[in-house]
Design an enzyme around this catalytic site. Structure first.
Site, short mmCIF file in Angstrom:
data_model
loop_
_atom_site.label_atom_id
_atom_site.label_comp_id
_atom_site.label_asym_id
_atom_site.label_seq_id
_atom_site.Cartn_x
_atom_site.Cartn_y
_atom_site.Cartn_z
CG HIS A 1 -61.70 -7.02 59.08
ND1 HIS A 1 -61.92 -5.86 59.78
CD2 HIS A 1 -60.44 -7.20 59.66
CE1 HIS A 1 -61.38 -4.94 60.62
NE2 HIS A 1 -59.71 -5.32 60.41
CB ALA A 2 -58.39 -6.59 54.81
CG HIS B 1 -51.78 -2.68 56.75
ND1 HIS B 1 -51.57 -1.35 57.77
CD2 HIS B 1 -52.80 -3.88 57.37
CE1 HIS B 1 -52.02 -2.44 58.75
NE2 HIS B 1 -52.57 -3.44 58.25
CD GLU B 2 -54.23 -7.32 55.17
OE1 GLU B 2 -53.78 -8.01 56.22
OE2 GLU B 2 -54.63 -6.03 56.78
CG HIS C 1 -49.38 -7.90 58.19
ND1 HIS C 1 -49.34 -7.67 59.53
CD2 HIS C 1 -50.82 -7.30 58.20
CE1 HIS C 1 -50.47 -6.59 60.20
NE2 HIS C 1 -50.67 -6.35 59.33
CD GLU D 1 -52.45 -5.04 62.50
OE1 GLU D 1 -52.61 -4.24 61.69
OE2 GLU D 1 -52.48 -6.38 62.27
CG HIS E 1 -60.57 -6.20 66.18
ND1 HIS E 1 -61.31 -5.25 65.54
CD2 HIS E 1 -59.67 -6.27 65.47
CE1 HIS E 1 -60.43 -5.44 63.81
NE2 HIS E 1 -59.07 -5.59 64.08
CE1 TYR F 1 -55.19 -4.01 63.80
CE2 TYR F 1 -56.52 -4.41 66.12
CZ TYR F 1 -55.75 -5.05 64.66
OH TYR F 1 -56.18 -6.21 64.51
#
Length: 629
Positions: A350-351, A380-381, A384, A408, A510, A520
């Site tokens: 999971h990224a 997206h990552e 962060h 997120e 999760h 999210y």
């Protein structure tokens, strides 16, 4: 997704350790003297806090990137050692009358520090909690499934095999087989661990002064009526969701037949292209409003141009630099895991993005594949990572998002630009693309399948756990209540009947890993508020201008937009989230207006189509689960 650490509660608590050296007589001092002493000591904490947290994060990284008994033992031992000290010292810390401090910033820091979560559990119970979560997470990561077509091949994992099959196969029997295998193996075996986790979560919440774990999570949003706000947003969005649901069900009936998909019923979730039915964009091929129009997918072009995981991250890095944001530090390239290791080790694919609490030590762990969707995930990552880099100057206690959803949202808001045809054309991945109105409807529709349908899913994942934490959902109805909520808010059902012999919620990562999920949903609302503000600053969005819509906005190369985003990110959690949001958007509340504006072309199409084709709206009861009266 932001780094998921089983020990995140412990990391948050590390501050308490460093108050051990505060003068033991401080509690007897006048309030002003106590405040001065606390203020003076707070200034000395940062280096030690970052060092201790770095070591714990390194241990968590080692386990998540190489799941072995040894790495698990090391991580849990470090967490237990910290917790042993945290309980006594945390209680002592609470003796400071911080609520009476005059310095609002100091008061804010104390409020963050005294919430010790699981660390307040007795030592043995704390170990049991860690074990329960670790066992659920480990079970999730180690599931292996035999091939539907070759029973001798039994090494299929969620990533990439099952995810790719769920997204590409249109064989109902095959999809049902993989769905059932996954849920039976990822959920059912961990019932005992799940119950232990629930019981200890309740105890920890009470020790921290909360009614339940639900209130522990909601407290992070700092708004007393936040749960009611979320309920209201879901109701605000439901009319469009029902239109989208009805349309998709109508298309699935045509493809699979009314014996598999009931024209007025819930949608069997294994047909939606995703193991949890949380996004539906993988079934665009059989649901597209205008199937003859080419779909926007540059995956093949990426492969043709020789893209690999490293190049994908290099492109993402260049995107952020074009916004006058921070270039990825060298340590990122040296220590990240950017593709699935070839040595066969077990890891959580999971990224996730990680902050190691040392200057510029930020990393990503992602089993990256060369696809358009993964290209968006890369951005997206990296969103962060930018958040980490922008607030790394803040004191440790503020090195986090303004609220759990902000991280997120920041990751996704950049993906909104990157996924636009305008951007893909600009970077040479989309060629000779001249969208007409029908192609645009397809584009909005696919975005709706990826974004809009996610909202009720995200809502029910935590609504379900709030009910368990509060004792409103009893152990003997864990499974039926899970499906009852999924049915009520998402209009989906399992492909086969499920009973209390099953336990399907932990088949979502999760839930197994004890990660709050409301973040999210919040992110999917506020990201559109961020997107609208950034697009306006970049001159890419003008209301009423058909050429400058939110759907086709690209903030690439806009330093003005990047500087505005940096200003908000640099605050970390030093201010309440409404203050941080106001810096960028001028708004102080979560508002679905920007999201609905983004999807207005989709809404117009769906309402017209469904009316002209007499498509039923809403759904009836399901016979795939049953809760006793």
């Amino acid at each position: 997704m932001k780094a998921i650490l089983v020990t995140i509660a412990v990391v948050t608590c590390l501050f308490a350790l460093h108050f051990e050296s505060v003068n033991a007589k401080a509690v007897d001092l006048p309030i002003d003297q106590k405040e001065l002493e606390a203020l003076d000591y707070m200034k000395t904490l940062n280096d030690d806090l970052n060092e201790r947290t770095n070591k714990l994060t390194e241990a968590s990284w080692a386990y998540a990137s190489n799941i072995t008994d040894h790495n698990l033992e090391v991580r849990n031992r470090m967490s237990e050692e910290h917790a042993k000290f945290l309980k006594e010292l945390g209680i002592k810390l609470k003796e400071y009358p911080y609520k009476s401090f005059k310095d609002e910033d100091l008061k804010r820091k104390f409020k963050k520090l005294v919430k010790l979560n699981y660390a307040l559990l007795p030592e043995e119970q704390y170990k049991e909690m860690l074990d329960a979560i670790s066992n659920m997470e480990s079970n999730y990561a180690k599931v292996r499934i035999c091939s539907f077509k070759d029973s001798k091949k039994c090494d299929f994992q969620l990533e990439p095999e099952l995810t790719e099959i769920l997204g590409s196969s249109r064989d109902e029997a095959e999809l049902r087989y993989y769905w059932l295998e996954w849920y039976n193996k990822a959920g059912k075996p961990v019932r005992e661990h799940f119950q232990k986790y629930v019981d200890l979560n309740k105890e920890a919440a009470k020790l921290n002064g909360f009614k339940s774990g639900a209130e522990v999570w909601l407290d992070e949003y700092e708004v007393p009526d936040f749960e009611a706000q979320v309920d209201a947003v879901i109701q605000q969005l439901r009319p469009l969701y029902e239109q989208l649901h009805g349309y998709v069900r109508h298309k699935l009936v045509k493809h699979y037949g009314s014996d598999i998909v009931k024209p007025n019923g819930a949608i069997p979730m294994h047909l939606l292209g995703n193991m949890w039915g949380q996004t539906w964009d993988e079934i665009m091929d059989i649901t597209a409003p205008y199937p003859s129009k080419p779909q926007l997918d540059v995956s093949e072009e990426m492969k043709k141009q020789g893209y690999n995981p490293v190049k994908m991250f290099e492109m993402g890095d260049e995107f952020f630099q074009s916004l006058n944001m921070t270039k990825l530090p060298q340590i990122f390239w040296e220590k990240s895991v950017l593709e699935k290791p070839s040595d066969g080790r077990d890891l959580v694919c999971h990224a996730s993005a990680w902050d190691f609490y040392k200057k510029d030590d930020v990393r990503i762990k992602q089993c990256t594949r060369v696809t358009m969707d993964q290209f968006f995930t890369v951005h997206h990552e990296l969103g962060h990572i930018q958040y980490y880099l922008q607030y790394q100057h803040q004191p440790y206690v503020y090195r986090e998002g303004a609220n759990p959803g902000f991280h997120e949202a920041v990751g996704d808001v950049l993906s909104l630009s990157v996924s636009s045809p305008k951007h893909l054309t600009k970077i040479g991945l989309l060629k000779n693309y001249e969208p007409d109105q029908e192609a645009l409807v397809n584009q909005y529709f696919k975005s709706g399948l990826a974004k809009f349908v996610f909202l009720p899913f995200a809502y029910t994942i935590d609504k379900y756990r709030w009910g368990i934490f509060r004792g409103e959902i009893k152990p003997e109805e864990y499974n039926c209540k899970f499906w009852e909520l999924r049915h009520k808010f998402s209009g989906i059902e399992p492909p086969v009947a499920r009973t209390e012999e099953d336990l399907d919620a932990p088949a979502k990562y999760h839930v197994s890993a004890d990660v709050e999920y409301l973040r999210y949903l919040v992110s999917y609302i506020v990201q559109f508020q961020f997107h609208k503000a950034l697009c306006e600053k970049a001159g890419q969005f003008v209301p009423g201008d058909a050429e400058k819509t939110l759907n086709n906005c690209d903030i690439y190369q806009s330093a003005e937009a990047g500087n505005a985003l940096k200003e908000m990110l640099s605050l970390g959690s030093s201010k309440p989230w409404p203050d941080a949001m106001e810096v960028l958007t001028g708004q102080r509340q979560m508002d679905a207006g920007a999201l609905l504006e983004y999807f207005k072309p989709l809404s117009d199409f769906l309402i017209k189509y469904n009316k002209e084709n007499d498509v039923p709206i809403g759904w009836g009861p399901s016979d795939k689960f049953a809760c006793s009266a």
